[in-house]
Scaffold this motif. Structure first.
Motif, short mmCIF file in Angstrom:
data_model
loop_
_atom_site.label_atom_id
_atom_site.label_comp_id
_atom_site.label_asym_id
_atom_site.label_seq_id
_atom_site.Cartn_x
_atom_site.Cartn_y
_atom_site.Cartn_z
N ARG A 258 41.30 12.58 72.17
CA ARG A 258 41.36 13.46 71.00
C ARG A 258 41.38 12.67 69.69
O ARG A 258 40.76 13.07 68.71
CB ARG A 258 42.58 14.36 71.10
CG ARG A 258 42.46 15.35 72.20
CD ARG A 258 43.76 16.07 72.43
NE ARG A 258 43.66 16.86 73.63
CZ ARG A 258 44.00 18.12 73.71
NH1 ARG A 258 44.53 18.74 72.68
NH2 ARG A 258 43.84 18.77 74.83
N GLY A 259 42.13 11.58 69.67
CA GLY A 259 42.20 10.77 68.45
C GLY A 259 40.84 10.23 68.04
O GLY A 259 40.53 10.15 66.85
N GLU A 260 40.02 9.86 69.03
CA GLU A 260 38.68 9.35 68.72
C GLU A 260 37.80 10.44 68.12
O GLU A 260 37.05 10.19 67.17
CB GLU A 260 38.03 8.78 69.97
CG GLU A 260 38.66 7.48 70.45
CD GLU A 260 38.04 6.95 71.72
OE1 GLU A 260 36.97 7.45 72.15
OE2 GLU A 260 38.63 6.03 72.30
N ILE A 261 37.89 11.64 68.66
CA ILE A 261 37.09 12.75 68.13
C ILE A 261 37.55 13.11 66.73
O ILE A 261 36.73 13.33 65.83
CB ILE A 261 37.15 13.98 69.07
CG1 ILE A 261 36.57 13.63 70.45
CG2 ILE A 261 36.44 15.18 68.46
CD1 ILE A 261 35.12 13.16 70.42
N TYR A 262 38.86 13.14 66.51
CA TYR A 262 39.40 13.41 65.18
C TYR A 262 38.84 12.40 64.17
O TYR A 262 38.34 12.77 63.10
CB TYR A 262 40.93 13.37 65.21
CG TYR A 262 41.57 13.52 63.85
CD1 TYR A 262 41.77 14.77 63.29
CD2 TYR A 262 41.96 12.40 63.13
CE1 TYR A 262 42.35 14.90 62.04
CE2 TYR A 262 42.54 12.52 61.88
CZ TYR A 262 42.73 13.77 61.35
OH TYR A 262 43.30 13.89 60.10
N GLU A 263 38.94 11.12 64.50
CA GLU A 263 38.46 10.07 63.59
C GLU A 263 36.96 10.16 63.37
O GLU A 263 36.48 9.94 62.25
CB GLU A 263 38.85 8.69 64.12
CG GLU A 263 40.32 8.39 64.03
CD GLU A 263 40.84 8.32 62.59
OE1 GLU A 263 40.10 7.90 61.68
OE2 GLU A 263 42.00 8.72 62.39
N LEU A 264 36.22 10.50 64.40
CA LEU A 264 34.77 10.64 64.31
C LEU A 264 34.40 11.73 63.31
O LEU A 264 33.58 11.53 62.40
CB LEU A 264 34.20 10.96 65.69
CG LEU A 264 32.70 11.17 65.79
CD1 LEU A 264 31.98 9.83 65.79
CD2 LEU A 264 32.36 11.92 67.08
N ILE A 265 35.02 12.90 63.46
CA ILE A 265 34.73 14.03 62.57
C ILE A 265 35.20 13.73 61.15
O ILE A 265 34.46 13.93 60.19
CB ILE A 265 35.39 15.33 63.10
CG1 ILE A 265 34.79 15.72 64.44
CG2 ILE A 265 35.22 16.46 62.08
CD1 ILE A 265 35.57 16.82 65.16
N LEU A 266 36.43 13.23 61.02
CA LEU A 266 36.97 12.95 59.69
C LEU A 266 36.12 11.93 58.95
O LEU A 266 35.78 12.13 57.77
CB LEU A 266 38.42 12.46 59.81
CG LEU A 266 39.14 12.20 58.48
CD1 LEU A 266 39.25 13.48 57.66
CD2 LEU A 266 40.52 11.61 58.74
N SER A 267 35.74 10.87 59.61
CA SER A 267 34.93 9.82 58.97
C SER A 267 33.58 10.37 58.51
O SER A 267 33.13 10.11 57.39
CB SER A 267 34.74 8.66 59.94
OG SER A 267 33.93 7.67 59.37
N ALA A 268 32.94 11.15 59.37
CA ALA A 268 31.63 11.72 59.02
C ALA A 268 31.75 12.67 57.83
O ALA A 268 30.92 12.62 56.91
CB ALA A 268 31.04 12.45 60.22
N LEU A 269 32.79 13.50 57.83
CA LEU A 269 32.94 14.44 56.73
C LEU A 269 33.36 13.75 55.43
O LEU A 269 32.92 14.15 54.35
CB LEU A 269 33.93 15.54 57.11
CG LEU A 269 33.41 16.52 58.16
CD1 LEU A 269 34.49 17.54 58.52
CD2 LEU A 269 32.15 17.22 57.70
#
Length: 144
Positions: A56-67
């Motif tokens: 979950r932490g990886e997906i959170y960081e992935l989305i946050l970074s992209a946005l």
């Protein structure tokens, strides 16, 4: 053009509504998000790292970074990223489980916590029931 309060609220409410659906359906959710695009419209955002059972932490960081990149480049006015978290004890929330929405725009960055409780966690899929408490905000000192 900066995001309006109404646009920020619509991104936040999208996260609350979708989290409710996911919690009622499965009792949990992986991070997801929304953005206010450059024309002011709300768009749902998901993330995938190629794994069937992502951390979950990886997906959170992935989305946050992209946005964050989209906001900095002017392709989006605001971002909202939702995560299923344990609310830190220091906030004395009525429930320890919580939806945390990272809500950010130009000169604005907050964690908005929405404490929740599954009212019937053993119920069949789609009818688990969730009770949300009043949300509260925590100002983020700096974006990345």
């Amino acid at each position: 053009m900066p995001a309006t309060a109404e646009q920020l609220d619509s991104a936040f409410m999208y996260c609350v509504d979708f989290a409710r659906t996911m919690l009622e359906d499965g009792g949990e959710f992986i991070p997801f998000g929304a953005k206010i695009n450059a024309t002011g419209k709300l768009e749902a955002v998901g993330g995938w790292n190629g794994e069937e059972h992502p951390k979950r932490g990886e997906i959170y960081e992935l989305i946050l970074s992209a946005l964050e990149t989209e906001v900095k480049s002017g392709n989006a006015l605001a971002l909202a990223v939702a995560a299923d978290v344990t609310i830190p004890a220091q906030y004395d929330a009525p429930f320890r489980d919580g939806l945390r929405v990272t809500l950010a725009a130009q000169d604005y960055a907050r964690f908005i916590y929405v404490p929740y409780h599954l009212t019937d966690p053993d119920a069949p899929k789609g009818s688990k029931g969730v009770e949300f408490a009043e949300p509260f905000a925590v100002e983020l000192r700096s974006q990345r």
